[in-house]
Write an enzyme that holds these catalytic residues in place. Structure first.
Site, PDB file in Angstrom:
ATOM      1  N   HIS A 219       0.835  -1.192   0.000  1.00  0.00           N
ATOM      2  CA  HIS A 219       0.000   0.000   0.000  1.00  0.00           C
ATOM      3  C   HIS A 219       0.877   1.252   0.000  1.00  0.00           C
ATOM      4  CE1 HIS A 219      -3.772  -2.187   1.763  1.00  0.00           C
ATOM      5  NE2 HIS A 219      -3.352  -2.702   0.621  1.00  0.00           N
TER       6      HIS A 219
ATOM      7  N   GLU B   1       1.285   3.628   2.139  1.00  0.00           N
ATOM      8  CA  GLU B   1       2.034   3.897   3.365  1.00  0.00           C
ATOM      9  C   GLU B   1       3.324   3.076   3.426  1.00  0.00           C
ATOM     10  OE1 GLU B   1      -2.397   3.922   4.632  1.00  0.00           O
ATOM     11  OE2 GLU B   1      -1.151   3.091   3.025  1.00  0.00           O
TER      12      GLU B   1
ATOM     13  N   CYS C 268      -1.628  -1.346   7.489  1.00  0.00           N
ATOM     14  CA  CYS C 268      -0.767  -0.161   7.398  1.00  0.00           C
ATOM     15  C   CYS C 268      -0.740   0.608   8.709  1.00  0.00           C
ATOM     16  CB  CYS C 268      -1.241   0.743   6.266  1.00  0.00           C
ATOM     17  SG  CYS C 268      -0.930   0.034   4.637  1.00  0.00           S
TER      18      CYS C 268
END
Length: 366
Positions: free
Chosen positions: A55, A57, A89
């Protein structure tokens, strides 16, 4: 409403710009961007590119390294809190030692909304929500529609002459619009999770309904090589089981879902008109196949059904500078309206010339 600084606005704007880079590849996941700052310096940034991959992040934290400790993270969507194909995350941000997280919006999934924020707050991290929220929502209208309404975002593509005809009286229609308009359609197909049509349309045109990389813009080609092109799922309403393996549809890359009352990939009931139920079809595409965004290409009969049942979120209409006469075939057929109060009204969202044609994008007033 939390008080945000001009620097906060700049960093979230940067995160939103990063998120847009995943426009063609992230489905069924949303487009998400992240920027990590320490003091007034960007130390990490990233965006989510593809489902199953890290992702936004994670990319930002990898770039920041040890500098994530004591930093502020700007994320366009609430950090996830669950284990999927990647770890949460929110947990990653906690382990990295981030001091503050600013989210543009909460997760729209009602089953998980707020859990990532709660996890961060329990770890002592300051969390602020709502910075440039409308801009963040505009990144993911289809994902939000599936999460909030339980069905995909529906775009209905239509093409007609100036007098609203889609074909001559004898049925001939190739080509009403220009090559430039047809290339523009490839762009829209590439954005969709699925292209929906009928077996009648497929048989009449021997249509593939896939995305042709060679007809995409040079900018898109530069960012997404042909081998990385994501083909939308072709969803074909085939109530009478007319499709056969010799069609170009089956020779082209990409998944195919047939829809019928029985003996199909997606089985749905018939509606009061004896047609395959569109509401059930859309709901099953969302719940069983995680399809966010449906691009509809079909004739007047299906277009009429989508319009009458108020299932269209956006119409993309190509108007060619041609006149075909009232003995041709109209866009939506007879709607049987008897009073102006029954007329559906639309807002023109965008109007521009594509080659010699006009493209009008309309959203319903509801």
């Amino acid at each position: 409403m939390p008080q945000f600084t001009s620097f906060d606005y700049q960093m979230m704007s940067r995160a939103i710009s990063l998120a847009k880079r995943g426009t063609y590849t992230t489905t069924p996941n949303p487009n998400v961007g992240c920027v990590i700052t320490l003091g007034d310096q960007i130390v990490g940034e990233g965006y989510h590119r593809k489902a199953g991959e890290p992702h936004a992040e994670v990319h930002a934290m990898r770039m920041a390294g040890d500098k994530a400790a004591g930093a502020t993270a700007y994320v366009t969507l609430e950090p996830c809190s669950h284990y999927g194909r990647t770890p949460p995350c929110a947990l990653g941000l906690i382990k990295a030692g981030v001091k503050k997280v600013i989210c543009a919006m909460t997760d729209p999934n009602p089953q998980v909304a707020g859990r990532g924020i709660g996890m961060l707050q329990e770890a002592g991290i300051e969390v602020l929500v709502g910075l440039l929220e409308q801009d963040a929502r505009a990144l993911n209208p289809a994902f939000l529609t599936r999460m909030e309404r339980g069905r995909p975002y529906v775009q209905l593509k239509m093409a007609a002459s100036l007098d609203g005809q889609t074909a001559l009286a004898n049925g001939r229609s190739q080509w009403i619009t220009s090559p430039q308009a047809r290339r523009d359609v490839q762009h829209y197909r590439s954005l969709a999770s699925a292209v929906l049509s009928t077996s009648q349309t497929v048989l009449a045109d021997d249509a593939s309904l896939n995305v042709r990389w060679s007809e995409l813009s040079t900018d898109v080609q530069a960012d997404y090589p042909e081998h990385e092109l994501r083909q939308p799922t072709r969803v074909i309403l085939d109530r009478q089981h007319q499709l056969h393996p010799q069609l170009k549809l089956f020779a082209a890359d990409g998944a195919i879902l047939t829809v019928a009352q029985q003996d199909a990939d997606l089985c749905v009931e018939l509606d009061d008109q004896g047609q395959l139920c569109l509401v059930e079809t859309l709901e099953k595409l969302a719940s069983e196949h995680n399809i966010n965004h449906v691009w509809v290409e079909a004739g007047a009969t299906l277009a009429k059904s989508f319009i009458e049942q108020e299932l269209v979120d956006e119409i993309v209409l190509y108007l060619a500078p041609k006149i075909m006469g009232s003995d041709g075939r109209g866009l939506f057929g007879a709607l049987g309206l008897t009073d102006m109060s029954q007329v559906q009204n639309f807002t023109i969202k965008d109007l521009r010339q594509v080659g010699p044609d006009m493209r009008v994008v309309l959203t319903p007033k509801r």
